[in-house]
Design a protein around this motif. Structure first.
Motif, PDB file in Angstrom:
ATOM      1  N   VAL A 155       0.849  -1.187   0.000  1.00 39.41           N
ATOM      2  CA  VAL A 155       0.000   0.000   0.000  1.00 39.41           C
ATOM      3  C   VAL A 155       0.890   1.244   0.000  1.00 39.41           C
ATOM      4  N   GLY A 156       0.519   2.233  -0.812  1.00 42.68           N
ATOM      5  CA  GLY A 156       1.315   3.443  -0.916  1.00 42.68           C
ATOM      6  C   GLY A 156       2.402   3.353  -1.955  1.00 42.68           C
ATOM      7  N   SER A 157       2.317   2.391  -2.875  1.00 38.54           N
ATOM      8  CA  SER A 157       3.307   2.261  -3.932  1.00 38.54           C
ATOM      9  C   SER A 157       3.256   3.468  -4.861  1.00 38.54           C
ATOM     10  N   THR A 158       4.296   3.609  -5.657  1.00 40.02           N
ATOM     11  CA  THR A 158       4.418   4.765  -6.545  1.00 40.02           C
ATOM     12  C   THR A 158       3.207   4.936  -7.446  1.00 40.02           C
ATOM     13  N   SER A 159       2.780   3.867  -8.089  1.00 41.85           N
ATOM     14  CA  SER A 159       1.657   3.984  -9.022  1.00 41.85           C
ATOM     15  C   SER A 159       0.373   4.366  -8.302  1.00 41.85           C
ATOM     16  N   GLU A 160       0.164   3.820  -7.116  1.00 42.30           N
ATOM     17  CA  GLU A 160      -1.044   4.149  -6.368  1.00 42.30           C
ATOM     18  C   GLU A 160      -1.085   5.639  -6.050  1.00 42.30           C
ATOM     19  N   VAL A 161       0.019   6.166  -5.542  1.00 39.19           N
ATOM     20  CA  VAL A 161       0.048   7.570  -5.138  1.00 39.19           C
ATOM     21  C   VAL A 161       0.000   8.489  -6.354  1.00 39.19           C
ATOM     22  N   ALA A 162       0.836   8.202  -7.351  1.00 35.89           N
ATOM     23  CA  ALA A 162       0.907   9.079  -8.524  1.00 35.89           C
ATOM     24  C   ALA A 162      -0.422   9.142  -9.253  1.00 35.89           C
ATOM     25  N   GLN A 163      -1.058   7.988  -9.422  1.00 36.30           N
ATOM     26  CA  GLN A 163      -2.289   7.955 -10.208  1.00 36.30           C
ATOM     27  C   GLN A 163      -3.502   8.399  -9.410  1.00 36.30           C
ATOM     28  N   ARG A 164      -3.355   8.490  -8.104  1.00 27.83           N
ATOM     29  CA  ARG A 164      -4.402   9.112  -7.302  1.00 27.83           C
ATOM     30  C   ARG A 164      -4.415  10.619  -7.552  1.00 27.83           C
ATOM     31  N   VAL A 165      -3.207  11.198  -7.645  1.00 32.30           N
ATOM     32  CA  VAL A 165      -3.100  12.629  -7.910  1.00 32.30           C
ATOM     33  C   VAL A 165      -3.363  12.926  -9.386  1.00 32.30           C
ATOM     34  N   ALA A 166      -2.795  12.095 -10.260  1.00 31.60           N
ATOM     35  CA  ALA A 166      -2.894  12.311 -11.706  1.00 31.60           C
ATOM     36  C   ALA A 166      -3.182  10.972 -12.378  1.00 31.60           C
ATOM     37  N   PRO A 167      -4.437  10.672 -12.663  1.00 32.88           N
ATOM     38  CA  PRO A 167      -4.775   9.371 -13.256  1.00 32.88           C
ATOM     39  C   PRO A 167      -4.040   9.055 -14.547  1.00 32.88           C
ATOM     40  N   ASP A 168      -3.529  10.083 -15.247  1.00 34.96           N
ATOM     41  CA  ASP A 168      -2.808   9.832 -16.488  1.00 34.96           C
ATOM     42  C   ASP A 168      -1.316   9.599 -16.271  1.00 34.96           C
ATOM     43  N   ALA A 169      -0.874   9.520 -15.030  1.00 31.14           N
ATOM     44  CA  ALA A 169       0.540   9.280 -14.746  1.00 31.14           C
ATOM     45  C   ALA A 169       0.957   7.906 -15.266  1.00 31.14           C
ATOM     46  N   ARG A 170       2.172   7.832 -15.771  1.00 33.21           N
ATOM     47  CA  ARG A 170       2.719   6.584 -16.308  1.00 33.21           C
ATOM     48  C   ARG A 170       3.878   6.167 -15.415  1.00 33.21           C
ATOM     49  N   VAL A 171       3.891   4.905 -15.014  1.00 32.53           N
ATOM     50  CA  VAL A 171       4.859   4.419 -14.026  1.00 32.53           C
ATOM     51  C   VAL A 171       5.563   3.178 -14.567  1.00 32.53           C
ATOM     52  N   VAL A 172       6.879   3.175 -14.442  1.00 31.04           N
ATOM     53  CA  VAL A 172       7.674   1.991 -14.767  1.00 31.04           C
ATOM     54  C   VAL A 172       8.385   1.546 -13.497  1.00 31.04           C
ATOM     55  N   TYR A 173       8.129   0.320 -13.089  1.00 28.35           N
ATOM     56  CA  TYR A 173       8.825  -0.292 -11.969  1.00 28.35           C
ATOM     57  C   TYR A 173       9.983  -1.126 -12.503  1.00 28.35           C
ATOM     58  N   VAL A 174      11.132  -1.059 -11.811  1.00 28.08           N
ATOM     59  CA  VAL A 174      12.312  -1.828 -12.203  1.00 28.08           C
ATOM     60  C   VAL A 174      12.858  -2.538 -10.977  1.00 28.08           C
ATOM     61  N   ASP A 175      13.084  -3.837 -11.093  1.00 32.45           N
ATOM     62  CA  ASP A 175      13.717  -4.575 -10.005  1.00 32.45           C
ATOM     63  C   ASP A 175      14.387  -5.804 -10.594  1.00 32.45           C
ATOM     64  N   ASN A 176      15.338  -6.363  -9.845  1.00 29.75           N
ATOM     65  CA  ASN A 176      16.046  -7.539 -10.327  1.00 29.75           C
ATOM     66  C   ASN A 176      15.694  -8.810  -9.560  1.00 29.75           C
ATOM     67  N   ASP A 177      14.762  -8.717  -8.597  1.00 37.49           N
ATOM     68  CA  ASP A 177      14.399  -9.878  -7.795  1.00 37.49           C
ATOM     69  C   ASP A 177      13.149 -10.527  -8.383  1.00 37.49           C
ATOM     70  N   PRO A 178      13.195 -11.818  -8.735  1.00 34.39           N
ATOM     71  CA  PRO A 178      12.040 -12.465  -9.358  1.00 34.39           C
ATOM     72  C   PRO A 178      10.760 -12.381  -8.533  1.00 34.39           C
ATOM     73  N   ILE A 179      10.869 -12.430  -7.204  1.00 30.98           N
ATOM     74  CA  ILE A 179       9.645 -12.377  -6.400  1.00 30.98           C
ATOM     75  C   ILE A 179       8.997 -10.995  -6.507  1.00 30.98           C
ATOM     76  N   VAL A 180       9.807  -9.957  -6.619  1.00 38.87           N
ATOM     77  CA  VAL A 180       9.254  -8.612  -6.804  1.00 38.87           C
ATOM     78  C   VAL A 180       8.498  -8.551  -8.120  1.00 38.87           C
ATOM     79  N   LEU A 181       9.103  -9.065  -9.181  1.00 41.80           N
ATOM     80  CA  LEU A 181       8.459  -9.026 -10.489  1.00 41.80           C
ATOM     81  C   LEU A 181       7.164  -9.817 -10.487  1.00 41.80           C
ATOM     82  N   THR A 182       7.171 -10.991  -9.858  1.00 45.54           N
ATOM     83  CA  THR A 182       5.973 -11.830  -9.813  1.00 45.54           C
ATOM     84  C   THR A 182       4.820 -11.105  -9.142  1.00 45.54           C
TER      85      THR A 182
END
Length: 288
Positions: A103-130
């Protein structure tokens, strides 16, 4: 640790985990090696961690009793900084070292303020990606995507087709390096990595950064933290204020500047007991 029912009660609307009782970790996941992202999940009270992560995290908590508080305050910083960026008009967010969604992730917060916000998440841990991909499947608001890459290879991140589809680098971007750079050693090119990312951004872009420091800890605690993280998939590299400030390069720090993590734009808020023990810095800077 929360059970499934308790965790579900903390999330509302589209923000529901897709985890089921028969969930199995990705086959390439090294569950016997502590991973900082899963340790962080444990600090936050999450359940997407394994015995090795919990054991290492408890050793950190024993040395640094306010470790859980620090993780929570860092999460709150992320939320305030993302909302600030969106309110400034930034509509593109590149969050590197995402960690396990909560809860409170980047996309949640950004798109609450601006629904047209575009978010790219980057991580190298497979469990994060899953988990990030499963979560986003149940969160249709806004454009959000997840790519697997390592911060140590900024060219691979910047050239990834998923990023190029989502983000126009000729327009302002909020580059988020939140509690991730202290897992990159100087000899791995930490300064050069951040410089390469800064160079790729358009004027008006923001760098949102938090970083662990030894400045508010005793030498014994620093030694204990370093020892624990040396057994993890990435070591902890605590840096002083001057070193953290160097990551901003020629970007201009915005008020209140580079400050102790709990103090970033918390004016008028009651700070929790123990906040002075949270040994990290935070700042947001703009590219001229």
């Amino acid at each position: 640790m929360q059970d499934d029912a308790a965790l579900g009660e903390t999330l509302t609307g589209d923000w529901q985990w897709a985890r089921t009782d028969d969930w199995q970790p990705p086959s390439e996941l090294a569950v016997d090696v502590p991973h900082p992202a899963r340790m962080y999940d444990y600090y936050l009270g999450g359940k997407d961690n394994f015995a090795a992560d919990r054991e290492a995290a408890e050793r950190i908590i024993a040395a640094v009793p306010h470790a859980r508080l620090g993780a929570r305050i860092n999460r709150e910083f992320l939320g305030r900084a993302v909302a600030y960026a969106a309110e400034r008009g930034v509509r593109q967010f590149l969050d590197i070292g995402t960690g396990i969604p909560a809860v409170g992730s980047t996309s949640e917060v950004a798109q609450r303020v601006a629904p047209d916000a575009r978010v790219v998440y980057v991580d190298n841990d497979p469990i994060v990606l899953t988990h990030a991909r499963a979560l986003l499947a149940n969160h249709p608001v806004g454009y959000t995507t997840v790519i697997q890459a390592d911060l140590r290879d900024p060219a691979a991140i910047l050239d990834d087709p998923g990023l190029r589809q989502a983000i126009d680098l000729s327009q302002p971007v909020a580059l988020m390096l939140v509690a991730v750079l202290h897992f990159i050693r100087d000899e791995e090119g930490a300064a050069e990595v951040v410089a390469r990312l800064r160079e790729a951004l358009a004027p008006g872009s923001l760098l949102i950064l938090s970083h662990g420091s030894q400045d508010f800890l005793t030498p014994a605690v620093v030694e204990a933290m370093t020892r624990v993280y040396s057994t993890a998939s990435a070591p902890a590299v605590l840096r002083d204020r001057a070193a953290v400030a160097g990551f901003f390069g020629d970007f201009e720090l915005l008020e209140p500047g580079l400050v102790q993590l709990p103090l970033w734009r918390t004016e008028g808020e009651a700070l929790p007991d123990g906040w002075r023990e949270v040994s990290a810095y935070a700042g947001v800077a703009v590219k001229p």
